[in-house]
Each structure stands twice: as C-alpha cells, then as structure tokens.
Enzyme design. Structure first.
Site, PDB file in Angstrom:
ATOM      1  N   ALA A  17       1.298  -1.583   0.252  1.00 19.52           N
ATOM      2  CA  ALA A  17       0.330   0.299  -0.178  1.00 19.52           C
ATOM      3  C   ALA A  17       0.775   1.271  -0.099  1.00 19.52           C
ATOM      4  CB  ALA A  17      -0.877  -0.340   1.204  1.00 19.52           C
ATOM      5  N   ARG A  20       3.404   1.340  -3.147  1.00 21.27           N
ATOM      6  CA  ARG A  20       2.481   1.062  -5.032  1.00 21.27           C
ATOM      7  C   ARG A  20       0.654   1.599  -4.875  1.00 21.27           C
ATOM      8  NH1 ARG A  20       6.617   0.691  -8.313  1.00 21.27           N
ATOM      9  NH2 ARG A  20       7.657  -1.528  -8.039  1.00 21.27           N
ATOM     10  N   SER A  37      -5.124   0.771  10.856  1.00 18.85           N
ATOM     11  CA  SER A  37      -4.331  -0.079  11.218  1.00 18.85           C
ATOM     12  C   SER A  37      -5.568  -0.891  12.436  1.00 18.85           C
ATOM     13  CB  SER A  37      -3.070   0.413  11.281  1.00 18.85           C
ATOM     14  OG  SER A  37      -2.634  -0.900  12.595  1.00 18.85           O
ATOM     15  N   HIS A  79      -8.667 -12.082   3.743  1.00 23.17           N
ATOM     16  CA  HIS A  79      -9.332 -10.996   2.843  1.00 23.17           C
ATOM     17  C   HIS A  79     -10.928 -11.206   2.726  1.00 23.17           C
ATOM     18  CE1 HIS A  79      -6.029 -10.706   0.079  1.00 23.17           C
ATOM     19  NE2 HIS A  79      -5.697 -10.101   0.473  1.00 23.17           N
ATOM     20  N   LYS A  97      -4.543  -9.701  -4.793  1.00 24.40           N
ATOM     21  CA  LYS A  97      -4.734 -10.590  -4.731  1.00 24.40           C
ATOM     22  C   LYS A  97      -3.253 -11.498  -4.265  1.00 24.40           C
ATOM     23  CE  LYS A  97      -0.990  -8.807  -7.036  1.00 24.40           C
ATOM     24  NZ  LYS A  97      -0.454  -7.553  -6.278  1.00 24.40           N
ATOM     25  N   ASP A 177       0.698 -16.654  -3.749  1.00 22.36           N
ATOM     26  CA  ASP A 177       1.200 -15.098  -3.473  1.00 22.36           C
ATOM     27  C   ASP A 177       1.935 -15.466  -5.444  1.00 22.36           C
ATOM     28  OD1 ASP A 177       2.704 -13.310  -1.701  1.00 22.36           O
ATOM     29  OD2 ASP A 177       4.564 -13.779  -3.089  1.00 22.36           O
ATOM     30  N   TYR A 235      15.439 -14.613  -9.472  1.00 22.57           N
ATOM     31  CA  TYR A 235      14.796 -14.011  -9.817  1.00 22.57           C
ATOM     32  C   TYR A 235      13.686 -14.447 -11.194  1.00 22.57           C
ATOM     33  CZ  TYR A 235      11.779  -9.736 -10.395  1.00 22.57           C
ATOM     34  OH  TYR A 235      10.787  -8.526 -10.771  1.00 22.57           O
ATOM     35  N   THR A 255       5.838  -6.684 -13.020  1.00 25.77           N
ATOM     36  CA  THR A 255       5.341  -5.595 -12.334  1.00 25.77           C
ATOM     37  C   THR A 255       6.945  -4.508 -12.400  1.00 25.77           C
ATOM     38  OG1 THR A 255       7.742  -6.635 -10.849  1.00 25.77           O
ATOM     39  CG2 THR A 255       5.367  -7.626  -9.925  1.00 25.77           C
TER      40      THR A 255
END
Length: 325
Positions: A17, A20, A37, A79, A97, A177, A235, A255
């Site tokens: 958050a 991005r 929070s 979620h 997601k 993930d 990666y 990304t």
C-alpha cells in the site's frame, strides 16, 4: 457518484500500500480519504507519512461516510472477512491478489457484491499495462502464426521465513502469492475455457507451505500453458507465446515500474527483433479502471466472474498437485 471523485480508504498499513497503491491513488487523481490499522501508533505513522487521516481499527474506517471504496492489502486469509465487512458497509472493494484462498469464498464474496450492487475487483495491476495489449495485437496479426504454448514464470528468492508468505494460517505459499500471476496471464490467451491438466508443488516441510510449483493448463482448442513460480528461485518475471512460425516474449511481464520501458522480443527462423515499448503506469491505470467501473454497474459482473474463475483455477492447481518435500 462518478468514478472521478471516488474516495478511497485503505484497510491495513501494508508495504504494498505504501510503495504502490497510495501513490497510484493520487497519480490517478482520486481521493485518499483515510488509512486504518489495528493499532493507533501504526495508523498515525502511516497517516503522517502520507498526510492523510489515520483511523484505529478497520471497523471504524468502514463506518465513515466519506469512504466510497476500500483497498484491502491484508494477508490472504483475512481477505474474505474484511471484504465481506466492507461490502456489507456499502463500500466498493479492491482486494489484493489472491483475492481469496478458495473458490467457495470467491463465490460468496462476488454474490454479496452483486446483491449489493457493488464492485469487487482483484488487484492484478499488470493487466492494465499497455505491453500486454501490444502482445495480443501482434499475435492476432499473425506475428508468430497460430499460438501453441504459453509459458509464464514468476519467481524470486525468499530466504526470510518470518514473512506472512511462510505462514499457512495467513494464506501463505508461492501458489497464491506468485503463481497467481502466470495463471492469470495465461487467461489473456487461453480465455474462459481454460482448465488445469496437472501440477506439482514443492513444499517447505517446516513452514507447511509450498515454495515452488508448476501448473499445466489448456483451453478447449488445445492451446496449452505452463506456469512456473516460487520462492526458491533466481528472480524471473516473464512470459512467452510459442507459435507455429515464431515466438514472442516479454522481459518484465508482471511488475515493471512506471518508468520502465519493457522489451518485447520476436523470434522467427531467420529473424530476431527486440522492440522497446513505452513506459506505462499499471498501478495508476488500475486505480482509474477501478474507479471508472464503480460508476458502471454493468461492468461489475465480468470482474466478479474473473475472480471466481481465477480462484477455481488456483484451487485446481493445488488439488491436482503432485507434492514433494
């Protein structure tokens, strides 16, 4: 109200958050109404950082009349609970997601959203980057002939076992993930008839989560997809389409930062071409798209269908997996 004036609240002070979503909310010209929070100290620190009102407790943010929609970057296991609470409070929802851990949860949430006339959208920002439209255009024009295989790969090294990614009770694991990215990207080309043929999952026995995997998918016409992912990899962040007369690939598929100019590569028997594409802000594009859809109820059903199909595919990948480790 119109999407242009959408007022967004953030449930949770997650790193994604901060890095991005909040910058994208402002880049998209939307209003950041408040952040929440569970603890006052964390909420205040986040609020001070972004010069926005801080709220202690997620429930209090959902009670606010100056919040039209909420963004949920909480652990996956939370979620359903908080998306349900937000929808019941009359708020549109943009959820990170994977939107849910199960297909049943996806069906419950989308049914609730439809019943309330609200939008529930899964935050796959890469879908709103222009590079994918360019790939689809080239494929449609026959640049590689008839596509035969999609390959998608998203993985990164993750040695730190203290993160939520290594906690099964929070919805951890590489499939939800990282694997969700190539599985979702495959559907850009395989469409609505995609199904899971088989899969593998490598488990971390100590943590109790999957840390690597591969899924084989196919559509009704025989176009196949191989989706590989994990936390035990160097990666990699790419996808490619292999066709009857060539291959097309993206070097940074999922990304890319807003300033990055992605490279698209086309390979044929006697021809290799690299095209540097324009930079694009997929995060700001996604927030604009979300805001616009809140004002167009006719578009909600399609987003809801996508959430359910994605959840069902991920569940099938897990259910059909040969596990190791």
């Amino acid at each position: 109200m119109s999407g242009e004036g959408l007022r967004i609240g953030v449930l949770g002070c997650a790193d994604i958050a901060a890095r991005r979503t909040i910058p994208a909310v402002r880049a998209a010209g939307l209003r950041l109404a408040a952040v929440a929070s569970r603890t006052g100290e964390k909420a205040r620190a986040f609020g001070d950082r972004f010069a926005v009102e801080a709220v202690t407790g997620y429930e209090r943010l959902l009670e606010r009349e100056d919040v039209d929609a909420v963004y949920i970057p909480l652990p996956i296991a939370l979620h359903e609970r908080w998306a349900t609470a937000a929808l019941e409070a009359g708020k549109h929802v943009l959820v990170e997601k994977a939107a849910t851990a199960t297909a049943a949860a996806a069906r419950r949430l989308t049914a609730l959203a439809a019943d309330r006339g609200l939008l529930l959208m899964e935050n796959f920002t890469f879908l709103r980057h222009a590079q994918h439209a360019e790939v689809r255009r080239l494929v449609a024009e026959g640049a590689i002939g008839r596509p035969r295989l999609f390959t998608g790969e998203f993985g990164f090294p993750l040695a730190d076992r203290s993160t939520i990614r290594h906690h099964p009770e929070l919805g951890g694991g590489s499939l939800l993930d990282a694997g969700c990215y190539p599985v979702r990207a495959a559907q850009l080309f395989l469409g609505d008839t995609v199904s899971v043929l088989g899969s593998t999952l490598g488990m971390d026995a100590d943590a109790g989560v999957d840390i690597a995997g591969t899924a084989l998918l196919a559509d009704a016409d025989g176009l196949a997809a191989q989706c590989s992912f994990g936390f035990a990899h160097a990666y990699r962040n790419t996808y490619a389409l292999w066709g009857e007369s060539g291959r097309i690939s993206l070097s940074w598929a999922f990304t890319p930062p807003a300033s990055t100019r992605p490279v698209l590569r086309i390979e044929r028997q006697d021809h290799v071409e690299e095209r540097t594409l324009g930079a694009d802000d997929q995060w700001a594009n996604t927030l604009r798209h979300f805001a616009g859809l809140t004002a167009r109820p006719a578009g909600h059903a399609r987003e809801h269908e996508r959430i359910v199909r994605q959840a069902a595919l991920l569940e099938a990948v897990a259910g059909r997996a040969h596990t190791t480790g």
